[in-house]
Write an enzyme that holds these catalytic residues in place. Structure first.
Site, short mmCIF file in Angstrom:
data_model
loop_
_atom_site.label_atom_id
_atom_site.label_comp_id
_atom_site.label_asym_id
_atom_site.label_seq_id
_atom_site.Cartn_x
_atom_site.Cartn_y
_atom_site.Cartn_z
N SER A 128 -0.94 -52.92 26.31
CA SER A 128 -0.96 -54.34 26.67
C SER A 128 0.35 -54.99 26.26
CB SER A 128 -2.10 -55.05 25.94
OG SER A 128 -1.78 -55.24 24.57
N ASP A 129 0.71 -56.07 26.97
CA ASP A 129 1.75 -56.92 26.44
C ASP A 129 1.22 -57.53 25.14
OD1 ASP A 129 4.10 -58.33 26.11
OD2 ASP A 129 4.13 -59.13 28.15
N CYS A 130 2.11 -57.97 24.29
CA CYS A 130 1.70 -58.28 22.92
C CYS A 130 0.76 -59.48 22.87
CB CYS A 130 2.94 -58.50 22.06
SG CYS A 130 3.87 -56.96 21.93
N SER B 185 -2.03 -59.63 24.48
CA SER B 185 -2.70 -59.88 25.76
C SER B 185 -4.21 -59.85 25.65
CB SER B 185 -2.26 -58.84 26.80
OG SER B 185 -0.98 -59.12 27.28
#
Length: 774
Positions: free
Chosen positions: A303-305, A307
């Site tokens: 995941s993006d941080c 997310s």
């Protein structure tokens, strides 16, 4: 304040700058804060009992090793491997590991997985991606990736870096205001895809070419349809990207597909935004369905941080944190950047929202990636790349490649007769003016590390001629301009170089632009300086995105315009090389430069690529927008000129259909891009001649304008080649056009169709018609 700077004095200045930078390395980050040993598992030398574990047995297949490891962990221990700061298991000889390192255009210290201290105070900082992409040089893309991975491995060997790098950014630069457009290879899916594959191969490729081994692990991000950060109250954390299937498969997905299918990338990062009402990190169709099953990802999905937390706390997509963790894990997410999943996964299991086997699946993908990296193979110094160390970082060769990348990317947009290149013997006095003329950090854009050293534009120029310098504005915002001082310097000089543009205060992550003008009073400064100049005036634009510089394009006193992106640590040297003719520019714009009028009534949040005449919606990028531009995608001129001639171009492609095919009895606009004709290719040849008086490199494009069916693009890039020629030299450039891949378009349902009828091929400066029929 102005002051003369002589060649000799600049060498001293450059030396002092480098010395000060080196001193700062040691003051800000003491060397004793850095371990000189890498982190790795299965250290049998320290703990001989580890040799009995299957996961430490390099003689077993990776799958068996992963299964053995997962079977030895408790549920709590397993959960520790679901997050970016993975918690080690000392009883099994597994250390903590930080998955988050970045290598967008050089090893970065963003994320904490890599750092610059002591043994390695800096790494080679290449141009920001948008400028490298302007070179249209696939071999350069891969060469940069290879250098970055070598420096990363060298840093890892002394405990200064990780092995998993969340780069490249392969989103489409759809809207010119996007603050992160600078990180991308531009607006065209073909260019972005070719960059992605080449850079990933450079990062990951082992010397033996074994796809089951990794030098470092790359990650293609941000999946998918992500290109709004923070614009007029629209935030990436809550934005719902409404995308039709045609645009999804035609524009947004191709770079990611190329990353996985052609680049064999080890990871894909899902984005913050929703797509059609679902968070990308919780969409099983996008993750498990497309990335895993259709594209066959050999690696992990991250995941993006934050997310996962965002979908609960910001988007309110779930009622509880545990539901957010469960939905993302069941969708196919393996690793959560940050801590949220680690905090709530146990609760999700206890609540029956996920099973322990789901946790096993996720961490198995993570462990398999680390296996390919050799993390579980014992001492890295006894493994491939174990001989790399600090001596392999910031080498002369690597720094020269940074300079060459900037040279190849620089785009000359305007050049009046008698302007560039400057003759050092003819220029006795040079005025260098502008807020970006003597900058350092600005040159390396975002997601940067600590460069080996800097050479500013001013420093680069005064290595060749004497110069007088004036900032003109205190910063790029240029709320006030010292026009009197700037014009005074300009009026007495033989030539003027204005270095203007933006920096990260204007365009960056979480900060989109609201207009396309040069900030503040920059335009006024440029215009007034040009008025009083007695010789050529060169406008150098340092920026990530395009700008409306109509005033400069139309001002005869501004004799040259040059875009230099954010050119990296050697940007000043490269700019001087082009200005003084040591390098003949060959860069081409990887994105459209629009007039301000284009964005005034166009919301960034409208994701439609294609125009809508009923509403006046203009469409996006050169592929669909046909209105006025300042400079077009692919624009860029040289100090020489090239002639093009087609060599017996093919005129007809015949598709053989089965007797039962419905298009044999009824009229069809297109046929499915599957069948016996797939794999068939035609060759298009172009003779290129350098008709000028100096060596140069021609960037040859092959575009197509397909028949007007299925709302097809008005123009679409198929391929490109670079050819370097001496004066009056000739060469033949060959393109293979694949019938199903290159002569097809994506229809309204997302399926590829070969368009029947006349395809206009634009090759170099020429175009001709190719008929496809059944």
């Amino acid at each position: 304040m102005s002051y003369p700077m002589q060649t000799k004095g600049n060498r001293a200045l450059s030396f002092v700058s480098t010395l000060l930078l080196s001193i700062l390395f040691f003051i800000s980050k003491p060397s004793n804060a850095q371990s000189s040993s890498p982190k790795f598992a299965c250290d049998v030398a320290k703990n001989p009992s580890l040799a009995g574990y299957g996961f430490c047995n390099t003689g077993l297949k990776a799958e068996a090793r992963v299964t053995d490891l997962v079977g030895r962990l408790t549920l709590v221990e397993k959960i520790g491997f679901l997050v970016s700061k993975a918690t080690g298991v000392s009883r099994l000889g597994i250390p903590d590991y930080n998955w988050w390192s970045e290598a967008l255009h050089g090893v970065s210290d963003v994320g904490g997985g890599s750092s610059f201290t002591g043994l390695v105070p800096g790494a080679t900082s290449f141009p920001q991606v948008i400028l490298t992409a302007a070179s249209f040089n696939v071999s350069l893309f891969q060469a940069i990736g290879k250098v970055v991975s070598t420096e990363a491995r060298a840093m890892y060997n002394v405990g200064a870096a990780g092995l998993t790098f969340w780069s490249p950014n392969v989103n489409i630069f759809r809207d010119p205001r996007w603050g992160r457009g600078q990180e991308t290879p531009g607006e065209d899916p073909t260019l972005v895809s070719k960059y992605a594959v080449a850079y990933v191969k450079g990062l990951q490729g082992t010397d033996g070419g074994d796809p089951n081994l990794l030098k470092v692990a790359a990650c293609c991000k941000h999946y998918t349809a992500y290109d709004v950060d923070n614009w007029k109250g629209v935030s990436r954390y809550t934005f719902n990207s409404v995308v039709n299937q045609q645009d999804m498969d035609d524009t947004f997905q191709p770079p990611f597909k190329s990353c996985v299918v052609d680049g064999n990338v080890a990871s894909v990062m899902c984005s913050y935004n929703q797509v059609n009402g679902k968070p990308t990190c919780a969409d099983p169709d996008l993750l498990s369905g497309v990335i895993r099953r259709q594209w066959k990802l050999n690696g992990y999905i991250v995941s993006d941080c934050d997310s996962v937390e965002v979908m609960y706390a910001n988007q309110h997509y779930t009622k509880t944190p545990e539901e957010a963790v469960a939905k993302s894990m069941l969708a196919g997410l393996d690793l959560n950047c940050d801590h949220f999943t680690g905090q709530h996964a146990l609760g999700a299991v206890k609540a029956g929202l996920v099973n322990e086997t789901d946790v096993d699946t996720a961490i198995s993908n993570n462990f398999a990636t680390l296996m390919r990296l050799g993390f579980f193979n014992g001492d890295p110094k006894k493994q491939p790349y174990g001989n790399l160390g600090p001596q392999d970082v910031c080498t002369a060769e690597n720094q020269e490649l940074a300079r060459e990348a900037a040279r190849q990317g620089i785009v000359l947009l305007k050049n009046s007769p008698g302007s560039l290149p400057f003759s050092p013997s003819a220029i006795k006095t040079l005025a260098v003016i502008g807020p970006n003329a003597n900058v350092t950090d600005t040159m390396i854009g975002n997601y940067h590390g600590v460069p080996c050293k800097y050479t500013t534009p001013l420093q680069g120029l005064v290595e060749t001629v004497s110069a007088t310098y004036q900032m003109g504005c205190p910063n790029v915002a240029c709320a006030e301009a010292d026009i009197d001082s700037a014009t005074s310097v300009a009026a007495s000089a033989d030539a003027v170089v204005l270095v203007m543009g933006t920096d990260l205060s204007i365009e960056r992550e979480d900060h989109d632009r609201v207009d396309l003008f040069l900030p503040g009073k920059q335009q006024q400064l440029v215009t007034e300086v040009a008025k009083v100049a007695k010789g050529p005036v060169v406008l150098v634009i340092m920026s990530g995105g395009g700008l409306d510089v109509t005033f400069a394009k139309n001002d005869p006193k501004i004799t040259s315009i040059m875009w230099v992106g954010f050119p990296g640590q050697a940007g000043g040297l490269a700019i001087a090389d082009v200005i003084f003719g040591r390098h003949n520019p060959s860069g081409k714009l990887p994105m459209t430069w629009y007039p301000q009028l284009y964005v005034e009534s166009l919301p960034m949040s409208n994701m439609n690529m294609r125009p809508d005449n009923s509403t006046g919606y203009p469409g996006r990028t050169y592929r669909f927008y046909t209105g006025e531009t300042i400079y077009a995608f692919g624009d860029g001129i040289s100090y020489t000129h090239f002639n093009h001639r087609l060599i017996k171009p093919p005129r007809l492609v015949f598709l053989s259909l089965a007797k039962s095919h419905p298009c044999r009895t009824s009229k069809c606009q297109s046929v499915d891009a599957i069948g016996p004709y797939c794999g068939k290719a035609i060759e298009v040849q172009l003779r290129v001649r350098n008709a000028g008086e100096r060596e140069g490199t021609d960037t040859v494009f092959l575009f197509t304008t397909p028949p007007a069916v299925h709302r097809s693009p008005v123009k679409h890039l198929l391929a490109f080649e670079k050819v370097r020629l001496g004066k009056k030299e000739k060469a033949v450039v060959r393109f293979n056009v694949d019938v199903c891949k290159d002569l097809s378009v994506v229809d309204e349902t997302g399926k590829r169709k070969i368009a029947l009828g006349v395809h206009v091929l634009h090759i170099g400066s020429l175009k001709y018609s190719l008929i496809v029929r059944i």
